[in-house]
Design a protein around this motif. Structure first.
Motif, PDB file in Angstrom:
ATOM      1  N   LEU A  92     -14.287  13.644  46.119  1.00  0.00           N
ATOM      2  CA  LEU A  92     -14.725  12.513  45.281  1.00  0.00           C
ATOM      3  C   LEU A  92     -14.279  12.647  43.829  1.00  0.00           C
ATOM      4  O   LEU A  92     -14.232  11.658  43.103  1.00  0.00           O
ATOM      5  N   LYS A  93     -13.939  13.880  43.413  1.00  0.00           N
ATOM      6  CA  LYS A  93     -13.456  14.064  42.043  1.00  0.00           C
ATOM      7  C   LYS A  93     -12.238  13.190  41.780  1.00  0.00           C
ATOM      8  O   LYS A  93     -12.017  12.743  40.656  1.00  0.00           O
ATOM      9  N   CYS A  94     -11.422  12.990  42.806  1.00  0.00           N
ATOM     10  CA  CYS A  94     -10.200  12.190  42.634  1.00  0.00           C
ATOM     11  C   CYS A  94     -10.174  10.936  43.504  1.00  0.00           C
ATOM     12  O   CYS A  94      -9.285  10.102  43.347  1.00  0.00           O
ATOM     13  N   HIS A  95     -11.111  10.810  44.447  1.00  0.00           N
ATOM     14  CA  HIS A  95     -11.122   9.634  45.325  1.00  0.00           C
ATOM     15  C   HIS A  95     -12.435   8.864  45.252  1.00  0.00           C
ATOM     16  O   HIS A  95     -12.625   7.881  45.968  1.00  0.00           O
ATOM     17  N   GLY A  96     -13.383   9.345  44.428  1.00  0.00           N
ATOM     18  CA  GLY A  96     -14.647   8.616  44.260  1.00  0.00           C
ATOM     19  C   GLY A  96     -14.529   7.665  43.070  1.00  0.00           C
ATOM     20  O   GLY A  96     -13.470   7.076  42.840  1.00  0.00           O
ATOM     21  N   ASP A  97     -15.636   7.557  42.311  1.00  0.00           N
ATOM     22  CA  ASP A  97     -15.593   6.758  41.086  1.00  0.00           C
ATOM     23  C   ASP A  97     -15.052   7.667  39.980  1.00  0.00           C
ATOM     24  O   ASP A  97     -15.741   8.574  39.528  1.00  0.00           O
ATOM     25  N   ILE A  98     -13.803   7.443  39.566  1.00  0.00           N
ATOM     26  CA  ILE A  98     -13.182   8.364  38.607  1.00  0.00           C
ATOM     27  C   ILE A  98     -13.152   7.774  37.189  1.00  0.00           C
ATOM     28  O   ILE A  98     -12.520   8.335  36.295  1.00  0.00           O
ATOM     29  N   THR A  99     -13.840   6.652  36.998  1.00  0.00           N
ATOM     30  CA  THR A  99     -13.741   5.957  35.702  1.00  0.00           C
ATOM     31  C   THR A  99     -14.251   6.804  34.532  1.00  0.00           C
ATOM     32  O   THR A  99     -13.796   6.644  33.406  1.00  0.00           O
ATOM     33  N   ASN A 100     -15.206   7.723  34.815  1.00  0.00           N
ATOM     34  CA  ASN A 100     -15.750   8.538  33.718  1.00  0.00           C
ATOM     35  C   ASN A 100     -14.794   9.627  33.248  1.00  0.00           C
ATOM     36  O   ASN A 100     -14.935  10.152  32.149  1.00  0.00           O
ATOM     37  N   ASN A 101     -13.853   9.990  34.092  1.00  0.00           N
ATOM     38  CA  ASN A 101     -12.860  10.993  33.712  1.00  0.00           C
ATOM     39  C   ASN A 101     -11.607  10.248  33.232  1.00  0.00           C
ATOM     40  O   ASN A 101     -10.670  10.011  33.995  1.00  0.00           O
ATOM     41  N   THR A 102     -11.624   9.890  31.940  1.00  0.00           N
ATOM     42  CA  THR A 102     -10.575   9.001  31.408  1.00  0.00           C
ATOM     43  C   THR A 102      -9.177   9.577  31.589  1.00  0.00           C
ATOM     44  O   THR A 102      -8.251   8.865  31.974  1.00  0.00           O
ATOM     45  N   LYS A 103      -9.015  10.892  31.289  1.00  0.00           N
ATOM     46  CA  LYS A 103      -7.682  11.488  31.390  1.00  0.00           C
ATOM     47  C   LYS A 103      -7.158  11.422  32.820  1.00  0.00           C
ATOM     48  O   LYS A 103      -5.995  11.091  33.057  1.00  0.00           O
ATOM     49  N   LEU A 104      -8.042  11.761  33.751  1.00  0.00           N
ATOM     50  CA  LEU A 104      -7.635  11.719  35.158  1.00  0.00           C
ATOM     51  C   LEU A 104      -7.320  10.276  35.568  1.00  0.00           C
ATOM     52  O   LEU A 104      -6.286  10.006  36.188  1.00  0.00           O
ATOM     53  N   ALA A 105      -8.216   9.355  35.202  1.00  0.00           N
ATOM     54  CA  ALA A 105      -8.019   7.939  35.564  1.00  0.00           C
ATOM     55  C   ALA A 105      -6.694   7.424  35.004  1.00  0.00           C
ATOM     56  O   ALA A 105      -5.948   6.725  35.701  1.00  0.00           O
ATOM     57  N   ASN A 106      -6.364   7.827  33.761  1.00  0.00           N
ATOM     58  CA  ASN A 106      -5.103   7.390  33.155  1.00  0.00           C
ATOM     59  C   ASN A 106      -3.900   7.984  33.875  1.00  0.00           C
ATOM     60  O   ASN A 106      -2.899   7.303  34.092  1.00  0.00           O
ATOM     61  N   PHE A 107      -4.029   9.272  34.209  1.00  0.00           N
ATOM     62  CA  PHE A 107      -2.917   9.915  34.926  1.00  0.00           C
ATOM     63  C   PHE A 107      -2.664   9.208  36.270  1.00  0.00           C
ATOM     64  O   PHE A 107      -1.527   8.900  36.625  1.00  0.00           O
ATOM     65  N   ILE A 108      -3.755   8.955  36.996  1.00  0.00           N
ATOM     66  CA  ILE A 108      -3.620   8.316  38.310  1.00  0.00           C
ATOM     67  C   ILE A 108      -3.008   6.922  38.140  1.00  0.00           C
ATOM     68  O   ILE A 108      -2.079   6.547  38.853  1.00  0.00           O
ATOM     69  N   LYS A 109      -3.504   6.193  37.165  1.00  0.00           N
ATOM     70  CA  LYS A 109      -3.026   4.821  36.937  1.00  0.00           C
ATOM     71  C   LYS A 109      -1.528   4.812  36.600  1.00  0.00           C
ATOM     72  O   LYS A 109      -0.784   3.971  37.101  1.00  0.00           O
ATOM     73  N   SER A 110      -1.101   5.776  35.765  1.00  0.00           N
ATOM     74  CA  SER A 110       0.317   5.757  35.383  1.00  0.00           C
ATOM     75  C   SER A 110       1.208   6.280  36.511  1.00  0.00           C
ATOM     76  O   SER A 110       2.329   5.825  36.671  1.00  0.00           O
ATOM     77  N   SER A 111       0.704   7.230  37.314  1.00  0.00           N
ATOM     78  CA  SER A 111       1.539   7.754  38.405  1.00  0.00           C
ATOM     79  C   SER A 111       1.527   6.826  39.617  1.00  0.00           C
ATOM     80  O   SER A 111       2.506   6.777  40.357  1.00  0.00           O
ATOM     81  N   TYR A 112       0.385   6.166  39.832  1.00  0.00           N
ATOM     82  CA  TYR A 112       0.236   5.304  41.010  1.00  0.00           C
ATOM     83  C   TYR A 112      -0.347   3.966  40.572  1.00  0.00           C
ATOM     84  O   TYR A 112      -1.551   3.714  40.732  1.00  0.00           O
ATOM     85  N   PRO A 113       0.490   3.076  40.033  1.00  0.00           N
ATOM     86  CA  PRO A 113      -0.023   1.808  39.498  1.00  0.00           C
ATOM     87  C   PRO A 113      -0.771   0.979  40.545  1.00  0.00           C
ATOM     88  O   PRO A 113      -1.646   0.198  40.191  1.00  0.00           O
ATOM     89  N   ASN A 114      -0.432   1.157  41.827  1.00  0.00           N
ATOM     90  CA  ASN A 114      -1.123   0.378  42.868  1.00  0.00           C
ATOM     91  C   ASN A 114      -2.111   1.223  43.661  1.00  0.00           C
ATOM     92  O   ASN A 114      -2.368   0.945  44.846  1.00  0.00           O
ATOM     93  N   ASP A 115      -2.656   2.255  43.017  1.00  0.00           N
ATOM     94  CA  ASP A 115      -3.599   3.153  43.692  1.00  0.00           C
ATOM     95  C   ASP A 115      -4.749   2.383  44.334  1.00  0.00           C
ATOM     96  O   ASP A 115      -5.391   1.561  43.688  1.00  0.00           O
ATOM     97  N   LYS A 116      -4.992   2.665  45.633  1.00  0.00           N
ATOM     98  CA  LYS A 116      -6.138   2.037  46.313  1.00  0.00           C
ATOM     99  C   LYS A 116      -7.144   3.101  46.736  1.00  0.00           C
ATOM    100  O   LYS A 116      -8.083   2.809  47.477  1.00  0.00           O
ATOM    101  N   ALA A 117      -6.908   4.360  46.304  1.00  0.00           N
ATOM    102  CA  ALA A 117      -7.669   5.474  46.890  1.00  0.00           C
ATOM    103  C   ALA A 117      -8.819   5.974  46.022  1.00  0.00           C
ATOM    104  O   ALA A 117      -9.073   7.170  45.970  1.00  0.00           O
ATOM    105  N   THR A 118      -9.528   5.048  45.345  1.00  0.00           N
ATOM    106  CA  THR A 118     -10.757   5.457  44.651  1.00  0.00           C
ATOM    107  C   THR A 118     -11.927   4.661  45.226  1.00  0.00           C
ATOM    108  O   THR A 118     -11.732   3.751  46.029  1.00  0.00           O
TER     109      THR A 118
END
Ligand code: HEC
Length: 193
Positions: free
Chosen positions: A150-176
Motif C-alpha cells: 500500500l505504500k506505493c499502491h494505496g493512497d499515496i497522496t500524502n507522500n508528495t515526493k513519491l506521488a510526483n515520481f510516480i506521476k512523472s514516470s507513469y503519467p497514466n498510472d492506474k495502480a493506486t
C-alpha cells in the motif's frame, strides 16, 4: 432467471479450463502447473527480496525508483533462467506500467477473477489457459497481501515526493487506491512445448 455475475465468471473460467478444443493430457497439465508455479514463485521471491532490501535502505521513493528501473530486467532474468520455451511477466487491469497491461484473453481471465473476488469467492491458486496445441499460460493471481504494497499502491497522496515520481514516470498510472486483499493482477507464465 437473473444470472449472478460470478456465475458467468465461473463459466468463463470453466471455458478456459474445460471446454477447450485442445485436449491436455493429465500428465501435461500437471507439468504445466508444476513449471508455472515454480517460475511464478521464483519471480515473486526475486522481486520481493529486492523490494524489501530497497525499502529498508532507501524508503518508498528509492524503492519505487529501483522498481521502475529494475522490475523488467529482473523479470527477464527469471525468464532467461528457465530457457527459451518459458517466459514470465506481470499483468494487471489497473496497470502502472503500460507494458504490464493485460492483453486479449489475459484481460478476460483477470476480469473473471475480479468478478469472483467481488462476489467473495475465494480465488483459485492458479488458472491454466490452453492457448493452442503448443502453448499454455499459467496464471497466478496476485493480491495486495502485505501492508507494504500500500505504500506505493494505496493512497499515496500524502507522500508528495513519491506521488510526483510516480506521476512523472507513469503519467497514466492506474495502480493506486488499492486496499488490503484487493486483486492487483497476476503473474503469467507462458509455456511452449
Ligand atoms: C516502493 C514502491 C512499491 C511497492 C512497495 C510495491 N510496488 Fe508494485 N509497483 C511499483 C512500481 C514503480 C511498479 C511499476 C514497475 C514497472 O515498471 O514494471 C509496480 C508494478 C507492480 C505490478 C505490475 C503491474 C503494473 O501495475 O505495472 C504488480 C503486479 C505489482 N506492482 C504488485 C505489487 C505488490 C503485490 C506489492 C506488495 C508485495 C507491491 N507491488 C509493492 C512500486 C511498488
Amino acid at each position: 432467471m437473473k444470472t449472478l455475475p460470478y456465475l458467468s465468471a465461473l463459466a468463463l473460467l470453466g471455458t478456459s479450463l474445460l471446454a477447450n478444443p485442445y485436449t491436455t493430457p493429465q500428465e501435461e497439465y500437471d507439468s504445466i502447473v508444476k513449471t508455472g508455479n515454480e517460475v511464478a514463485t521464483s519471480l515473486i521471491q526475486t522481486l520481493g527480496k529486492n523490494l524489501k532490501q530497497h525499502l529498508q535502505s532507501e524508503g518508498p521513493l528509492g524503492a519505487a525508483k529501483f522498481c521502475s528501473a529494475k522490475a523488467f530486467p529482473l523479470t527477464d532474468n527469471v525468464s532467461t533462467k528457465y530457457g527459451k520455451d518459458i517466459s514470465v511477466k506481470r499483468i494487471s487491469l489497473n496497470e502502472r506500467n503500460p507494458a504490464n497491461a493485460a492483453q486479449g484473453s489475459e484481460k478476460a481471465i483477470l476480469e473473471a477473477l475480479q468478478q469472483l473476488q467481488n462476489n467473495h469467492v475465494i480465488l483459485p491458486q492458479y488458472v491454466v489457459e490452453r492457448v493452442d496445441s503448443a502453448t499454455a499460460k499459467y496464471y497466478k493471481p496476485l493480491r495486495i497481501n502485505k501492508g507494504v504494497c500500500l505504500k506505493c499502491h494505496g493512497d499515496i497522496t500524502n507522500n508528495t515526493k513519491l506521488a510526483n515520481f510516480i506521476k512523472s514516470s507513469y503519467p497514466n498510472d492506474k495502480a493506486t487506491g488499492y486496499k488490503m486483499s484487493d486483486l492487483r493482477g497476476a503473474i503469467v507464465v507462458t509455456i511452449t512445448k
